[in-house]
Design a protein around this motif. Structure first.
Motif, PDB file in Angstrom:
ATOM      1  N   TRP A   1       0.809  -1.225   0.000  1.00 42.22           N
ATOM      2  CA  TRP A   1       0.000   0.000   0.000  1.00 42.22           C
ATOM      3  C   TRP A   1       0.840   1.272   0.000  1.00 42.22           C
ATOM      4  O   TRP A   1       0.523   2.242  -0.681  1.00 42.22           O
ATOM      5  N   LEU A   2       1.972   1.247   0.741  1.00 43.24           N
ATOM      6  CA  LEU A   2       2.761   2.478   0.865  1.00 43.24           C
ATOM      7  C   LEU A   2       3.447   2.807  -0.468  1.00 43.24           C
ATOM      8  O   LEU A   2       3.519   3.963  -0.881  1.00 43.24           O
ATOM      9  N   ASN A   3       3.915   1.760  -1.134  1.00 40.52           N
ATOM     10  CA  ASN A   3       4.503   1.933  -2.461  1.00 40.52           C
ATOM     11  C   ASN A   3       3.451   2.411  -3.447  1.00 40.52           C
ATOM     12  O   ASN A   3       3.739   3.152  -4.375  1.00 40.52           O
ATOM     13  N   ASN A   4       2.258   1.924  -3.230  1.00 47.15           N
ATOM     14  CA  ASN A   4       1.178   2.182  -4.189  1.00 47.15           C
ATOM     15  C   ASN A   4       0.606   3.601  -4.050  1.00 47.15           C
ATOM     16  O   ASN A   4      -0.084   4.083  -4.946  1.00 47.15           O
ATOM     17  N   MET A   5       0.924   4.279  -2.923  1.00 51.95           N
ATOM     18  CA  MET A   5       0.415   5.656  -2.728  1.00 51.95           C
ATOM     19  C   MET A   5       0.997   6.576  -3.793  1.00 51.95           C
ATOM     20  O   MET A   5       2.179   6.473  -4.111  1.00 51.95           O
ATOM     21  N   ARG A   6       0.204   7.494  -4.289  1.00 53.91           N
ATOM     22  CA  ARG A   6       0.709   8.369  -5.357  1.00 53.91           C
ATOM     23  C   ARG A   6       1.495   9.548  -4.804  1.00 53.91           C
ATOM     24  O   ARG A   6       2.370  10.072  -5.456  1.00 53.91           O
ATOM     25  N   GLY A   7       1.202   9.972  -3.613  1.00 52.46           N
ATOM     26  CA  GLY A   7       1.945  11.097  -3.037  1.00 52.46           C
ATOM     27  C   GLY A   7       2.377  10.733  -1.628  1.00 52.46           C
ATOM     28  O   GLY A   7       2.336   9.570  -1.239  1.00 52.46           O
ATOM     29  N   ASP A   8       2.794  11.740  -0.877  1.00 50.33           N
ATOM     30  CA  ASP A   8       3.260  11.482   0.489  1.00 50.33           C
ATOM     31  C   ASP A   8       2.255  11.953   1.532  1.00 50.33           C
ATOM     32  O   ASP A   8       2.590  12.048   2.706  1.00 50.33           O
TER      33      ASP A   8
END
Ligand SMILES: Cc1ncc(COP(=O)(O)O)c(C=O)c1O
Length: 383
Positions: free
Chosen positions: A239-246
């Motif tokens: 999920w964290l990799n898959n996030m588009r931003g921070d």
């Protein structure tokens, strides 16, 4: 000729409580900059308000930059793992296999280079182990064993049990000429032998972080040539990799990204700052010393050990010179049953090495000095 080492790095490591650590092939110690990084990571977790906002991205990025520089590839092509096995497992499970495909390995290689492939037998893949005639498999030996079904040849660059280094160039050329993927386990080499993978006929490499790269345990990385990576028939998502931003205020999004490249294969939770922050500091430290310089230093220490051993008492099982010589030196007493007692005598004298398959294995690294080698020799030769 007496060989002399050149680097003066001992003050950047330890203290080793007066002992001499000649076992980088087993565990590499953290250099002081990495200890400071580990302390910083601990301080973050003691009071989590200290965790920098960008740590989730910056910790893996920093490590990938250092590892990319180490093997001469762009940082975005580095895949972070937790071991050598991680990379082998990824390729072994990800390649699109057909019934009857064949994998060639080296009989006598470290199990990490072998076991993941053996599982493929259940899927109709033939796995064959080639026994080298003389320490390290030669290109012509490999060529004889290739068949039209051969898809992969996987081997450790330096063998953990005899210290022989294979000839990456020659073996890789045979693989290229026959359309076979060449996968190299760099665990006993990266950090003590320079390698720019783009200049070598290799298709993939894998390595752990806790030996010659002086990182914490449970660290590793791999690199697959980008066009090879794109053929993998395996996906994972985190999920964290898959996030588009921070923005952690906007986590709720189920759209799968397809633009992650190598990062899609990172081990989950790469912001593992307890391990990856000190490891990044270790690799940066080694790069600062220059791997070619470290290689010269370590090779001089091994040469000093070889030259100083009493030939009436000891046989050197690793190559004594030439390109197959590595920074692992495997030695046996001429009465091999005495090796265990010698190992203990060295330990009692404060000298730590490894016993592997009944032999004594020395693996000096940049923090060792001529004096360390001479102290080990004094005990060995007096035995
Ligand atoms: C050649 C080689 N590969 C791999 C490993 C360790 O494998 P992993 O990092 O998967 O635990 C060792 C450990 O001694 C090794 O010598």
């Amino acid at each position: 000729m007496t060989h002399s080492s050149r680097l003066q790095c001992a003050d950047d490591f330890g203290p080793f409580d007066g002992r001499i650590w000649l076992n980088a092939a087993g565990q590499g110690p953290l250099p002081h900059p990495a200890i400071r990084a580990a302390e910083e990571a601990l301080a973050w977790k003691v009071a989590p308000y200290r965790v920098p906002e960008n740590a989730f991205r910056e910790v893996p990025h920093r490590l990938k930059r250092a590892l990319g520089q180490l093997i001469g590839v762009p940082p975005e092509d580095i895949i972070l793992g937790n071991s050598t096995t991680y990379g082998i497992h990824l390729l072994a499970n990800g390649l699109p296999w057909r019934e009857g495909d064949e994998v060639l390995l080296i009989d006598g290689d470290f199990p990490a280079s072998v076991l993941s492939w053996l599982l493929l037998r259940e899927r109709g893949v033939t796995v064959r182990l080639l026994r080298p005639e003389n320490g390290a498999l030669q290109a012509d030996e490999l060529a004889v064993h290739l068949s039209p079904a051969t898809r992969v040849f996987c081997a450790s660059w330096v063998n953990s049990f005899n210290g022989y280094a294979i000839d990456l160039q020659a073996l890789g050329e045979v693989c290229r000429a026959n359309d076979v993927l060449f996968f190299v386990n760099g665990t006993q080499a990266f950090g003590t032998r320079p390698l720019a993978v783009s200049e070598m006929p290799v298709d993939a490499v894998t390595c752990c972080g806790y030996k010659w790269l002086c990182g914490p345990f449970s660290t590793g990385f791999c690199w697959l040539k980008p066009d090879l990576r794109q053929t993998l028939n395996y996906k994972q998502v985190y999920w964290l990799n898959n996030m588009r931003g921070d923005d952690f205020n906007q986590v709720l999004n189920y759209d799968l990204r397809d633009d992650l490249g190598a990062a899609a294969y990172d081990v989950f939770a790469t912001a593992n700052y307890f391990s990856f922050l000190p490891w990044a500091a270790s690799v940066e430290y080694l790069l600062g010393k220059e791997i070619a310089e470290i290689a010269r230093h370590n090779t001089a220490l091994v040469a000093r050990l070889i030259d100083g051993l009493d030939p009436d008492k000891y046989a050197v099982q690793s190559p004594r010179e030439g390109p197959a010589r590595s920074t692992l030196l495997v030695v046996t007493h001429r009465q091999p049953e005495r090796n265990a007692a010698l190992f203990q005598a060295l330990k009692q004298a404060g000298i730590d090495l490894a016993m592997r398959e009944g032999n004594l294995r020395f693996s000096p690294h940049l923090y060792n000095s001529d004096d360390d080698i001479d102290r080990a020799l004094a005990i060995l030769n007096a035995a």
